[in-house]
Scaffold this motif. Structure first.
Motif, mmCIF file in Angstrom:
data_model
loop_
_atom_site.group_PDB
_atom_site.id
_atom_site.type_symbol
_atom_site.label_atom_id
_atom_site.label_comp_id
_atom_site.label_asym_id
_atom_site.label_seq_id
_atom_site.Cartn_x
_atom_site.Cartn_y
_atom_site.Cartn_z
ATOM 1 N N LEU A 87 9.651 9.041 2.057
ATOM 2 C CA LEU A 87 8.257 9.336 2.398
ATOM 3 C C LEU A 87 7.513 8.046 2.707
ATOM 4 N N VAL A 143 1.148 4.156 -2.931
ATOM 5 C CA VAL A 143 0.869 5.586 -2.726
ATOM 6 C C VAL A 143 2.029 6.435 -3.233
ATOM 7 N N LEU A 160 5.201 6.928 5.898
ATOM 8 C CA LEU A 160 3.796 6.531 5.816
ATOM 9 C C LEU A 160 3.571 5.125 6.358
ATOM 10 N N LEU A 174 6.532 9.168 -7.142
ATOM 11 C CA LEU A 174 7.179 10.341 -6.558
ATOM 12 C C LEU A 174 8.692 10.248 -6.603
ATOM 13 N N ALA A 223 -6.454 1.396 -5.551
ATOM 14 C CA ALA A 223 -6.991 2.747 -5.753
ATOM 15 C C ALA A 223 -5.855 3.750 -5.872
ATOM 16 N N ALA A 224 -4.856 3.626 -4.995
ATOM 17 C CA ALA A 224 -3.716 4.549 -5.042
ATOM 18 C C ALA A 224 -2.943 4.378 -6.348
ATOM 19 N N ALA A 271 -7.235 -0.583 -1.240
ATOM 20 C CA ALA A 271 -6.658 0.744 -1.030
ATOM 21 C C ALA A 271 -5.437 0.926 -1.922
ATOM 22 N N VAL A 298 -4.645 6.145 -9.200
ATOM 23 C CA VAL A 298 -4.414 7.591 -9.147
ATOM 24 C C VAL A 298 -3.029 7.913 -9.697
ATOM 25 N N ASN A 299 -2.036 7.116 -9.325
ATOM 26 C CA ASN A 299 -0.676 7.416 -9.747
ATOM 27 C C ASN A 299 -0.429 7.115 -11.215
ATOM 28 N N LEU A 300 -1.263 6.287 -11.824
ATOM 29 C CA LEU A 300 -1.055 5.965 -13.239
ATOM 30 C C LEU A 300 -1.649 7.012 -14.158
ATOM 31 N N PHE A 349 0.838 -1.206 0.000
ATOM 32 C CA PHE A 349 0.000 0.000 0.000
ATOM 33 C C PHE A 349 0.874 1.258 0.000
#
Lengths: 241, 218, 210
Positions: B158, B148, B162, B152, B211-212, B208, B215-217, B144
């Motif tokens: 980071l 996320v 997390l 980056l 979903a992350a 989760a 978003v990142n793709l 996970f």
């Protein structure tokens, strides 16, 4: 007229701008009055004057948890309904929550030194707050690291959901791990366990004050975030044209 | 699904895949701790359960960013996202592959490291059992965190920030089980909690993480 | 039979609409070439069609599991050989034969070579051969001919034509003449999003303020 109208940034800016001075004034009055009243309370027969730190400690601790809950709700609203103001409000609330957590930790340490004879104790409540502080730090760091603002809102939203589950789990795990020194809830509803009214009323006042203070800061910070986004949008459009 | 698992295992075990790095790191941690706290056996044996669990957790963390970062960089993740396999399944498989090359070897070799730290005799079975039960959750939560932070720059640091707070409940129950085992007490209660956390994580974290990733793709 | 139908599509990049009002219909055997200046939104459009990005407005109709996407990166693992890379994607997409794909892009002699030892053009050929093993009818190709020499471009055009002949279809963003006279050309410049054409639903926060 529905609450979702305030999800429109234009509408939000107009309304929050009108409300903000009143909230800020009420926050100042309640916080100052509560703290002064609290300072003038008599000394506790057992704890002496150190008891007075609860007028900072308890409201800050209360807000530290409630701000995270508010972030959870606004993150959910963003993830489900895609209202940008909601995501920005969560972003704006996080540093306030982190500072509240820090205040609770620091005032707890200052109080703990004369009472328990140590600045830091791995007590379940203290430990949970430390973990909560770490969650705030991670959440803010993620907002800072993602460049695309919509992606940042999505990722921090998901993190907030997962983080909430694990913050709660940690709370109970920590209880299991160490039984602790910390006293029970400061404001119990059960008769007989009640805190003396001498302390209770100024405490209520500072709690209201801290809540209003948070609200004022939240409005200011959300407005700033909206303006920042708008500036970025205008620049992006300028560059494209 | 099997193809993805086999590919990830093959990539991890081939040259440059980093298989065994986690074990080496674990060994280093267990070597450094006595230098820090002194060679006295009684003290080492008292802190051994905690050191072993923290060491395993940090070794696991070390290789997390590889779960998705390489696939993201070379475009494989785009292609996997458009493949018939649901992205949640991809996440679960990749986390499982990560566990097979880090968590499982850590759990199986932990008794050797326990010897180094004078872990009391009765604790050994519980050390292996708690790591076997707990490390799948570490890999899944790590997946996970990796999902996320996948796009980056400097995501690794980071990701640690997390992921580590998410590891707190697993660490508490895992180390507690070993501590109770070492003290001759009944370690079943923390083990049950540990298993519950792992099962819940395995059930929910893939959603989760997927979903992350989505978003990142985009 | 229509394989991919797009009506009034708008796509966004960074919260701003890139192109809008795009409509086309791709039949079996049809090819569509996307043209337009850099930054007009060709890649964004292709990624949206592939389902990697949410669309802002409009409709995309495609059969489920019809689309194979090939972006700027080839999705190759340097540690695996060319054949292993291809076999992996074939298994993920349902086990199609890799021999034909290796043959089509003239990769048979390189099959056992690790991907890190391939040249940029050879990697690209391997990445394009991957499309064949997906067994999917609609290919979305983003600048497929980058780093290919002239012979390889011809090889690719041949593979593409064979795919169209088998009832496939393709959307290609390219500036190179592929030698596909039957391909339609869609110039994206006129569809560039403008402020006046915006609908009620904004692409992102950046469009909320009028």
């Amino acid at each position: 007229m529905s609450i979702w109208e305030y999800a429109n940034p234009v509408k939000f800016m107009r309304t929050s701008g009108a409300v903000l001075p009143w909230v800020a004034a009420a926050a100042a009055v309640c916080t100052v009055a509560g703290l002064v009243w609290g300072f003038l309370t008599p000394q506790d027969y057992k704890q002496g004057s150190t008891v007075k730190i609860i007028f900072l400690h308890v409201p800050a601790a209360l807000m530290a948890i409630n701000i995270w809950l508010m972030m959870l709700v606004t993150s959910l609203i963003w993830l489900v309904r895609r209202h940008h103001v909601s995501a920005l409000a969560a972003k704006a609330a996080a540093p306030v929550g982190a500072v509240m957590t820090l205040i609770a930790l620091i005032t707890g340490a200052i109080w703990g030194q004369p009472m328990w004879g140590t600045w830091w104790e791995w007590d379940p409540r203290l430990t949970s707050f430390l973990i909560l502080f770490l969650f705030y730090l991670g959440y803010m760091a993620l907002w800072g690291a993602v460049e695309n603002p919509d992606s940042a809102a999505d990722l921090t939203g998901v993190l907030c959901l997962v983080g909430s589950v694990f913050a709660l789990l940690s709370r109970y795990a920590v209880n299991f791990w160490n039984q602790g020194l910390h006293q029970g809830a400061s404001l119990s509803m059960a008769p007989g366990e009640r805190m003396s009214a001498v302390y209770r009323y100024p405490l209520y006042l500072t709690m209201a004050g801290f809540f209003l203070l948070f609200l004022a800061l939240l409005l200011v910070r959300t407005r700033t975030e909206i303006r920042r986004r708008r500036l970025a949008a205008l620049l992006a459009r300028e560059n494209r044209a | 699904m099997k193809a993805l698992l086999i590919r990830d295992l093959r990539l991890a075990t081939r040259a440059g895949g980093g298989f065994g790095l986690a074990l080496a790191f674990f060994l280093i941690v267990c070597t450094l701790v006595p230098f820090g706290v002194g060679p006295e056996g009684g003290q080492l044996s008292r802190i051994a359960p905690g050191i072993l669990w923290v060491g395993a957790l940090l070794s696991c963390l070390l290789s997390l960013d590889r779960i998705f970062a390489l696939d993201f960089e070379d475009g494989s993740l785009d292609l996997l996202a458009t493949a018939p396999l649901p992205l949640e399944g991809t996440v679960a498989i990749k986390a499982f592959a990560h566990w097979l090359v880090t968590g499982l070897p850590l759990a199986l070799s932990a008794p050797v490291f326990g010897l180094l730290l004078h872990l009391p005799g009765p604790a050994y079975p519980w050390l292996v059992a708690s790591l076997m039960l707990g490390t799948p959750a570490l890999s899944m939560l790590g997946a996970f965190g990796a999902a996320v932070t996948v796009g980056l720059r400097r995501g690794g640091l980071l990701m640690s920030l997390l992921v580590l707070p998410l590891y707190v409940p697993t660490l508490i129950f895992g180390a507690e089980a070993v501590r109770r085992g070492a003290a001759g007490a009944d370690p079943v209660t923390p083990l049950v909690f540990l298993a519950a956390i792992t099962l819940a994580t395995l059930a929910l974290a893939p959603f989760a993480a997927a979903a992350a990733l989505r978003v990142n793709l985009r | 039979m229509s394989l991919l139908a797009v009506r009034d599509l708008a796509v966004a990049r960074g919260g701003l609409r890139a192109v809008e009002g795009v409509s086309f219909n791709l039949e079996a055997g049809g090819a569509l070439v996307l043209r337009g200046p850099n930054g007009v939104g060709k890649t964004t459009l292709l990624r949206t069609l592939a389902g990697l990005q949410p669309l802002v407005a409009g409709v995309i109709e495609a059969a489920p599991d019809a689309i194979a996407y090939a972006g700027h990166s080839d999705g190759l693992k340097p540690a695996l050989t060319a054949a292993e890379n291809l076999r992996f994607w074939s298994e993920i997409f349902g086990g199609h034969d890799i021999a034909g794909a290796l043959e089509a892009m003239n990769l048979r002699d390189l099959a056992e070579r690790p991907a890190h030892a391939l040249s940029a053009g050879q990697k690209r050929r391997l990445g394009l051969a991957r499309l064949m093993v997906t067994g999917r009818p609609v290919w979305l190709l983003d600048e497929p001919t980058v780093s290919l020499d002239r012979d390889s471009v011809a090889l690719f055009a041949g593979m593409l034509r064979a795919h169209l002949g088998r009832g496939g279809a393709a959307v290609i963003a390219t500036h190179i003449e592929l030698g596909l006279p039957e391909a339609e050309i869609l110039e994206l410049g006129p569809y560039r999003a403008t402020r006046t054409r915006r609908e009620s639903r904004p692409a992102g926060f950046n469009e909320v303020f009028g």
